[in-house]
Design an enzyme around this catalytic site. Structure first.
Site, PDB file in Angstrom:
ATOM      1  N   SER A  75       0.855  -1.189   0.000  1.00  0.00           N
ATOM      2  CA  SER A  75       0.000   0.000   0.000  1.00  0.00           C
ATOM      3  C   SER A  75       0.890   1.238   0.000  1.00  0.00           C
ATOM      4  CB  SER A  75      -0.960  -0.033   1.200  1.00  0.00           C
ATOM      5  OG  SER A  75      -1.867   1.049   1.152  1.00  0.00           O
ATOM      6  N   HIS A  85      -2.622  -1.160  -3.430  1.00  0.00           N
ATOM      7  CA  HIS A  85      -3.807  -0.309  -3.297  1.00  0.00           C
ATOM      8  C   HIS A  85      -3.686   0.890  -4.232  1.00  0.00           C
ATOM      9  CE1 HIS A  85      -4.282  -1.934   1.073  1.00  0.00           C
ATOM     10  NE2 HIS A  85      -4.777  -2.774   0.175  1.00  0.00           N
ATOM     11  N   ASP A  92      -4.499  -4.727   5.977  1.00  0.00           N
ATOM     12  CA  ASP A  92      -4.845  -5.561   4.834  1.00  0.00           C
ATOM     13  C   ASP A  92      -3.672  -6.463   4.462  1.00  0.00           C
ATOM     14  OD1 ASP A  92      -6.462  -6.510   2.758  1.00  0.00           O
ATOM     15  OD2 ASP A  92      -5.655  -5.057   1.333  1.00  0.00           O
TER      16      ASP A  92
END
Length: 350
Positions: free
Chosen positions: A165, A191, A288
Site C-alpha cells: 500500500s 492499493h 490488509d
C-alpha cells in the site's frame, strides 16, 4: 494532543476550502495555511513549518512536479499529492511518488465536493500516515538498471504473491528490477484507484526484465510475467484451471476498506497454490494482507515481511508480524535475492 499541521496547495479555491473543511473536522489535525500555487507555498512553509503538505499536481506558475522535485532536494517533508482521476493524472502521480511523495488522493472528474467529502476518512488516514512516514531519497532519474540476479530455475508451479500500500509503488519497483526474465510468475495487489494501475504496469514493464502487465480476468498465469491487480473496481484472485493457474477478477465489496484487497489475493493463493507460493507483504498502512499472509503460511507457503527500518509506513507488515504470519522479516533491499534463494530450496515448502 499536538495536532498535525497541514499546508494545502491547490490552485482551486473550492478544493482548498474542501480540504480545509475535511482536515479541520478531525481533532488530531489542522490546516495552518493554504496556497494557490507553489511560489506562495514556499513562503508559507518557511513561516508555518508544516508537518504534511498536500500538493495539487497541475497548477499555474510552477507545476506540482517541479515544485516537489525542488522541495525534496532542498527541504524534504511528507507530501500527499492531490491528483485528477485520469490516465495523465495517474502518470504524473506515479512520477511524484518516484520523486519522494508519500501518497496521493484523487479528485473526481465531476462532483468534486461530494467526491472529496466521501473520502474524508481516507484523506485523514493518508495525512496521519504521511506525518509518521519515513522520508526516502528520490529514485534516480531513468532508474539505472540494477545487477540482475540469476534464477535458480523456472517452474510454472512456483509463484510469488505480493501485497503493498503506502510507499508500495517504489518498493515494488525495487523488488522487481533485479529479477531475471525467467523468474516464476508474480501476482501483486497494490492499493490504487481505477485508471492508475495500467500506467504503473507500463512503467514497471519498461524498467524490468520480467514482463509486467495489468491483470485480465481469466488469463493464464505464466512464468516470467508479473500481474498487477487492476485498481479500484475488482479484487484479484488466484485460481486453478486443470494444471494451470488462472487469474480471476471479481467485482465485490471492499475488504478492509480496500478494493483490490491484499487479503483476498493472499487467501486465494493459500487455497490454489499452497506450498508452491511465496508470500511477501511490503510497506503500507492498515492491516490488509496480515490475515491472508497467515493463511498462506498455514497452507505451506514461505512468507516474508519488509522490516520497519525500510518501510515508508510500517503498518501492514507490523500487523502480519504480530500475527506470526511472517517466516522472515528483512530490509527491502534483500527481498529479491531472498525470493530467488527460497525458490531454489528443496522440500515441501518453496
Amino acid at each position: 494532543m499536538k495536532k498535525i499541521k497541514v499546508l494545502c496547495v491547490d490552485d482551486s479555491a473550492l478544493v482548498r476550502g474542501l480540504m480545509t473543511e475535511i482536515i479541520n473536522s478531525h481533532p488530531d489535525m489542522e490546516v495552518v495555511a493554504t496556497a494557490p500555487d507553489p511560489l506562495v507555498a514556499r513562503e508559507l512553509i518557511k513561516k508555518h513549518n508544516p508537518d504534511v503538505l498536500t500538493l495539487d499536481v497541475e497548477m499555474p506558475r510552477m507545476d506540482g512536479l517541479d515544485f516537489l522535485e525542488k522541495l525534496m532536494r532542498l527541504r524534504p517533508m511528507p507530501v500527499v499529492m492531490v491528483s485528477s482521476l485520469t490516465e495523465r493524472g495517474g502518470e504524473i502521480t506515479l512520477r511524484a511518488l518516484e520523486l519522494g511523495a508519500i501518497d496521493f488522493v484523487t479528485k473526481p472528474k465531476l462532483g468534486i465536493r461530494d467526491g472529496l467529502i466521501e473520502y474524508s476518512e481516507v484523506i485523514a488516514d493518508k495525512i496521519r500516515a504521511a506525518s509518521r512516514a519515513r522520508l526516502r531519497a528520490p529514485a534516480p532519474a531513468g532508474h539505472a538498471a540494477p545487477l540482475r540476479l540469476r534464477s535458480p530455475f523456472a517452474s510454472s508451479e512456483k509463484l510469488v504473491i505480493v501485497g503493498a500500500s503506502t510507499g508500495g509503488t517504489e518498493a515494488i519497483r525495487e523488488v522487481l528490477q533485479p529479477l531475471p526474465a525467467d523468474s516464476p510468475a508474480i501476482l501483486i495487489t497494490q492499493h490504487m484507484p481505477a485508471g492508475f494501475t495500467r500506467s504503473f504496469a507500463q512503467r514497471l514493464d519498461a524498467l524490468c526484465a520480467v514482463t509486467v502487465r495489468e491483470a485480465s480476468d481469466g488469463e493464464r498465469v505464466l512464468p516470467g510475467h508479473v500481474y498487477l491487480a487492476p485498481g479500484g473496481e475488482t479484487h484479484m484472485r488466484l485460481g486453478r484451471s486443470g494444471a494451470n493457474y488462472v487469474i480471476g477478477l471479481q467485482a465485490s465489496e471492499p475488504v478492509n476498506r480496500h478494493r483490490p484487497s491484499v487479503d483476498v489475493l493472499f487467501h486465494s493463493a493459500a487455497e490454489a497454490a499452497g506450498g508452491n507460493a511465496i508470500g511477501v507483504i511490503l510497506t503500507g498502512m492498515g492491516k490488509d494482507g496480515a490475515a491472508g499472509l497467515l493463511a498462506m503460511k498455514r497452507a505451506g507457503a514461505r512468507t516474508m515481511a519488509q522490516d520497519e527500518a525500510s518501510c515508508v509506513v510500517f503498518g501492514m507488515p507490523r500487523e502480519a508480524i504480530a500475527l506470526g504470519a511472517a517466516d522472515e522479516v528483512m530490509p527491502l533491499a534483500d527481498i529479491s535475492e531472498r525470493i530467488l534463494t527460497r525458490l531454489g530450496d528443496r522440500g515441501h515448502r518453496v
